[in-house]
Enzyme design. Sequence first.
Site, PDB file in Angstrom:
ATOM      1  CG  PHE A  93     -32.240 -22.248  57.183  1.00 25.36           C
ATOM      2  CD1 PHE A  93     -30.890 -22.440  57.460  1.00 25.36           C
ATOM      3  CD2 PHE A  93     -32.765 -22.844  56.043  1.00 25.36           C
ATOM      4  CE1 PHE A  93     -30.091 -23.215  56.627  1.00 25.36           C
ATOM      5  CE2 PHE A  93     -31.968 -23.617  55.202  1.00 25.36           C
ATOM      6  CZ  PHE A  93     -30.630 -23.810  55.496  1.00 25.36           C
ATOM      7  CG  ASP A  96     -37.998 -18.810  52.591  1.00 24.19           C
ATOM      8  OD1 ASP A  96     -38.661 -19.758  52.135  1.00 24.19           O
ATOM      9  OD2 ASP A  96     -36.777 -18.888  52.830  1.00 24.19           O
ATOM     10  CE  LYS A 107     -37.267 -26.877  52.578  1.00 20.96           C
ATOM     11  NZ  LYS A 107     -36.195 -27.775  52.927  1.00 20.96           N
TER      12      LYS A 107
HETATM   13  C1  LIG Z   1     -37.413 -21.552  54.821  1.00 18.85           C
HETATM   14  C2  LIG Z   1     -36.356 -22.109  53.919  1.00 18.85           C
HETATM   15  N1  LIG Z   1     -35.814 -21.330  52.973  1.00 18.85           N
HETATM   16  C3  LIG Z   1     -34.877 -21.778  52.132  1.00 18.85           C
HETATM   17  C4  LIG Z   1     -34.412 -23.072  52.216  1.00 18.85           C
HETATM   18  C5  LIG Z   1     -33.343 -23.541  51.279  1.00 18.85           C
HETATM   19  O1  LIG Z   1     -33.842 -24.439  50.353  1.00 18.85           O
HETATM   20  P1  LIG Z   1     -32.847 -25.395  49.540  1.00 18.85           P
HETATM   21  O2  LIG Z   1     -32.257 -26.347  50.543  1.00 18.85           O
HETATM   22  O3  LIG Z   1     -33.723 -26.070  48.546  1.00 18.85           O
HETATM   23  O4  LIG Z   1     -31.819 -24.521  48.922  1.00 18.85           O
HETATM   24  C6  LIG Z   1     -34.942 -23.920  53.195  1.00 18.85           C
HETATM   25  C7  LIG Z   1     -34.459 -25.295  53.337  1.00 18.85           C
HETATM   26  O5  LIG Z   1     -34.617 -25.946  54.328  1.00 18.85           O
HETATM   27  C8  LIG Z   1     -35.932 -23.425  54.065  1.00 18.85           C
HETATM   28  O6  LIG Z   1     -36.470 -24.195  55.015  1.00 18.85           O
END
Ligand SMILES: Cc1ncc(COP(=O)(O)O)c(C=O)c1O
Length: 413
Positions: free
Chosen positions: A146, A233, A262
Amino acid sequence: MKVEEITGTEAVIAQEKKYGAHNYSPLPVVLTKGEGVYLWDIEGKRYYDFLSAYSAVNQGHCHPKIIGAMTDQASRLSLTSRAFYNDKLGDAEELVCKQFGYDKALFMNSGSEAVETAIKLVRKWGYTKKGIAPNTAIILAAERNFHGRTTGIISFSTDPSSTDGFGPANPGYKVIPFNDIETLEKELISHPQICGFLVEPIQGEAGVLIPHDGYLKKAHELCIKYNVKLITDEIQTGIGRTGKMLASYYDDVRADILIVGKALSGGVLPVSAVMCDDEIMMCIKPGEHGSTFGGNPVAAAVTIASIEVMLEEKLTENAFAMGMIFRERMNDLKAKYPNLISAVRGRGLLNAVDIIPSETYGSASNVCLMLMEKGLLCKATHKHTIRFSPPLVITEGQMLECCDLIANVIASI
Ligand SMILES: Cc1ncc(COP(=O)(O)O)c(C=O)c1O
């Protein structure tokens, strides 16, 4: 329905249902206030927050230092765009570069934007430095990943609810199994046009899936061997969440490209950043990438305060210690109720408990509803998993109280 007529929970939910898109299925609670680990609904009931806005509120709700930095900066200068310099962004860039050990940082807003930024950076590096033929670069990603919701990112999602009806997918990606070094090497050997491997050190949305020890380290070694950049990530796992400042540190890995978001802002603003060394970052030239709000002075001030709070309050260390207590207590519960709980896993305060579905209590989301009734807010991820991720400011006393609360709910079913 007019806003001023709204008084109760049901009315607010009805209003949202009428005027808002139905792209989430929230628990039926309407929150109005937060402080530390606590949230309050509009009826005055207090809850423990065990979601932290998907790990964005690591420093606790409305941390006075972070809110102070935000309001102070917002009342002085909020937005310049990057057509000009502002007197805060450089401080934030220097702080995160020194904290995480990179030459340069590029600030964006949402996590998804930062992932898109990393994709552009690694492609540009692939074409200009690695010599990949134009428009043929491939980025590897892991199954059950994700990384966000943009059309680019969902092009390599393996979750049908992310992709179905949103095609066509963009080309240029290849998905391999998570936690599988052999397949990674096979792909790296077969496709010299691979420029990057994008991976979450722990797959949060997939249900807190932790790879075997050494996976990330071995993956990085392979990336180095085949001249491919490792992109981690850490949007969900970073900023202390897993009991280390970055989850990659469990494997002693410093990725070539790091993505954080975040909790970089303590959950008060959308702030994300991509970090890497000059060899990669300097591949992008003026005019080739940007964002009106990315790196704005308020975001910069909030980032500085958020990182300082993490360090001053030793929140990473606290996450490590509180996570141990949580998993010990949940494992006791699993031993006591083996027909109800099938697995407990996690690192620091990113934890998951797998619930065995049954006719009587239903699924993990029903258990979340029962926990909500008792004053603890958390959310199911996928059908059978509950993710427990409170703010890292939680004290031992609060953690023990919450474990008792969960135990009581489990015992009642
Ligand atoms: C591992 C990871 N990458 C990317 C994202 C996407 O972030 P955003 O919701 O701020 O676009 C999330 C969101 O939950 C995430 O957990």
